[in-house]
Design an enzyme around this catalytic site. Structure first.
Site, short mmCIF file in Angstrom:
data_model
loop_
_atom_site.label_atom_id
_atom_site.label_comp_id
_atom_site.label_asym_id
_atom_site.label_seq_id
_atom_site.Cartn_x
_atom_site.Cartn_y
_atom_site.Cartn_z
N ASP A 121 0.89 -1.29 0.09
CA ASP A 121 0.14 0.03 -0.23
C ASP A 121 0.79 1.42 -0.14
OD1 ASP A 121 -2.29 -1.82 0.34
OD2 ASP A 121 -2.20 -1.66 2.62
N GLU A 124 -11.34 1.80 -3.71
CA GLU A 124 -10.56 2.69 -2.23
C GLU A 124 -9.26 3.06 -2.88
OE1 GLU A 124 -10.12 -1.34 -0.36
OE2 GLU A 124 -8.97 -2.26 -1.84
#
Length: 570
Positions: A65, A241
């Site tokens: 991420d 997202e």
């Protein structure tokens, strides 16, 4: 009378008839003389670097991420850390090729409260952004622990540490920040649809808020849904997202992950005339994915997505993003890693160069970057490398981490190596453990250590752990049952433990331990004195995300406990 007993106790102690309990406890603390990790992946042997090249992933092992920002010639990048302690590793570079870890954003207990949560909870999807209007860096993230939720911390110098968290007043996950040219600030994030408007499992929305820089809080009532479902709502897209907003040529671009963090993962982009939208999806979405490719492709990289863009030192765009490198059984033991690609943004929308074809193991360095210093002078290593730690420095390398609590709570360097003060906690408990972890960074690797330890009873054990989670792990270490030392190998799958192998061992002071893997085949070995290693072969299946679930990769631990339940079998 009391004085007589005290004098008698001291006489007996001085002649060795009694042992000081504190001294005995100190003797029982395991000491790891060194640790050596060696990467042996075939892809790097077959694809050596030529001049002007570097490898991607740039961060191997469970560094997922990624988010990136730039101030002048300085680039800063952060990644998720879940229940690892300290949290949010932060890296610095001047060229996008050579990276140094400068610490962790959340390095204090006041910032990170993950002491009672599962390994895949805690810190999700941090974003880092520099705001030129107030010369301040912001790191915003979701902390699923400690009653925090969404938080922001800030600093004017990432080298000097970060503020305590400010709890933000909104739900959802994956928050990101955007600072416009006019000084206004915004927060954008993933959230659930409005109550009663959920259409299917995995239906999410992207929401934006105005952000009050003076009070460090979203502006109440300013929230607005700017994406409902994803690029094509009629197709019921899942898990929109990880949003980021960029401004280019007077227009605003919203880039998000879509499809879930797995085989359908992708990156998509939208365009609008204002930060609050409306946003229209690009016609060529997705702009990054590996989901359409043959499953048996060579040097397979998969699950690509969750990206962030930055302008490089050559004034061209680049993107960092997550991906995985599965082993020959398509299992994910190294976890989600950080990759990089050049991005062509000469047209209306950014195009990831070779982002829709099989990702390659190496790239050309940006124009003007002349030196690949990876693994030298403190720069993060890449490709196949050997990392040796003798535990003789006051400042332990940032790659060594704890789980749910600070490593400093249980370790010290005592001149002979790393001494661990064992907790009365074993690796299967959802508590801080006395384990110093190093991430698995290759599909094929060797990890060696030398242990000085004299366990006194069956509750005491020290050795190596291989941990995907508290419910999926191996423990390989030395314990004592009825005055006899044993080496034991325990496998825990979905919370159920069994002893794979145990043997009596008789060593004088130290024992050598090794963990090695060739793809899915793992071996735990031990050697006495100058003897050969004896290995126990197991499957690495439970160390993969495919089997264990969650979001982390395998972590190799120097482990000690006084709550051992891995007992030998006769």
């Amino acid at each position: 009378m009391e004085n007589r007993f005290s004098i008698l106790f001291l006489i007996l102690l001085s002649f060795g008839f009694l042992k000081d309990a504190n001294a005995q406890s100190a003797q029982n603390k395991p000491v790891f003389a060194k640790a050596v990790y060696k990467g042996l992946d075939e892809v790097y042997e077959k694809h050596p670097l030529s001049e002007g090249e570097f490898y991607s992933p740039i961060l191997q092992g469970t560094y997922p991420d990624p988010a990136i920002t730039r101030k002048g010639d300085d680039y800063f990048m952060v990644v998720s850390s879940f229940a690892m302690f300290p949290g949010v590793p932060i890296f610095h570079s001047n060229d996008l090729v050579n990276w140094k870890q400068i610490g962790h954003v959340l390095d204090r207990k006041s910032q990170l409260k993950v002491h009672d949560t599962g390994i895949s909870m805690g810190i999700y999807a941090p974003d880092i952004k520099y705001n030129p209007s107030n010369d301040t860096f912001y790191m915003i993230t979701t902390q699923f622990a400690g009653g925090f939720g969404n938080i922001v911390v800030k600093t004017q110098d990432p080298f000097q540490g970060w503020s305590d968290p400010i709890k933000l007043d909104f739900e959802g996950i994956d928050p990101g920040m955007f600072f416009d040219d006019d000084g206004k600030a915004y927060v954008v994030h993933n959230d659930a649809p409005n109550e009663g408007e959920e259409r299917y499992q995995g239906h999410r929305v992207i929401k934006i808020w105005e952000y009050d820089l003076e009070n460090d809080q979203v502006v109440k009532g300013s929230d607005k849904i700017i994406v409902d479902g994803g690029v094509d709502p009629s197709a019921n897209p899942i898990w929109i997202e990880a949003p980021h907003i960029y401004k280019k040529d007077g227009k605003y671009f919203l880039m998000c992950a879509e499809g879930g963090t797995g085989g359908n993962h992708s990156e998509v982009i939208f365009k609008g005339d204002a930060p609050m939208g409306p946003y229209v999806p690009a016609s060529n979405n997705p702009i990054l994915t590996q989901r359409y490719l043959k499953d048996n492709r060579e040097n397979k990289v998969d699950w690509a997505g969750h990206a962030d863009l930055v302008v490089g030192p050559d004034d061209e765009y680049y993107a960092v993003f997550l991906g995985i490198r599965p082993n020959e059984k398509n299992r994910v033991n190294t976890g989600r890693e950080t990759f990089i690609l050049p991005v062509d943004w000469s047209g209306e929308f950014p195009v990831f160069e070779n982002g829709l074809v099989p990702l390659r193991p190496k790239l050309n360095m940006p124009d003007g970057v002349t030196e690949n210093k990876q693994g030298q002078d403190g720069f993060f290593p890449n490709g196949n490398f050997t990392y040796e730690e003798n535990f003789d420095s006051e400042n332990l390398d940032y790659r060594w981490i704890g789980l749910r609590g600070p490593r400093e709570d249980f370790i010290q360097m005592n001149g002979r190596g790393l001494e661990i003060d064992p907790f009365e906690v074993n690796i299967k408990e959802v508590k801080p453990t006395s384990t110093l972890f190093y991430r698995q960074q290759h599909k094929n690797f060797e990890f060696n250590t030398e242990l000085a330890y004299e366990p006194q009873n069956q509750n005491e054990l020290a050795g190596i752990s291989a941990v995907q989670s508290e419910k999926f792990n191996y423990v390989f270490g030395v314990t004592n049952v009825n005055g006899e030392k044993y080496i034991v190998l325990e496998r825990t799958e979905d919370g159920e433990s069994q002893i794979v192998k145990s043997e009596r061992v008789n060593y004088d002071g130290t024992i050598k331990l090794q963990l090695k893997a060739t793809g899915d085949d793992y071996s735990f070995g031990y050697a006495l004195a100058d003897g050969d290693f004896k290995f126990f072969d197991v499957s690495g299946d439970i160390l993969s995300t495919n089997v264990a679930g969650g979001f982390t990769g395998n972590m190799i631990g120097l482990y000690a406990t006084t709550a051992n339940d891995a007992l030998p079998i006769e």
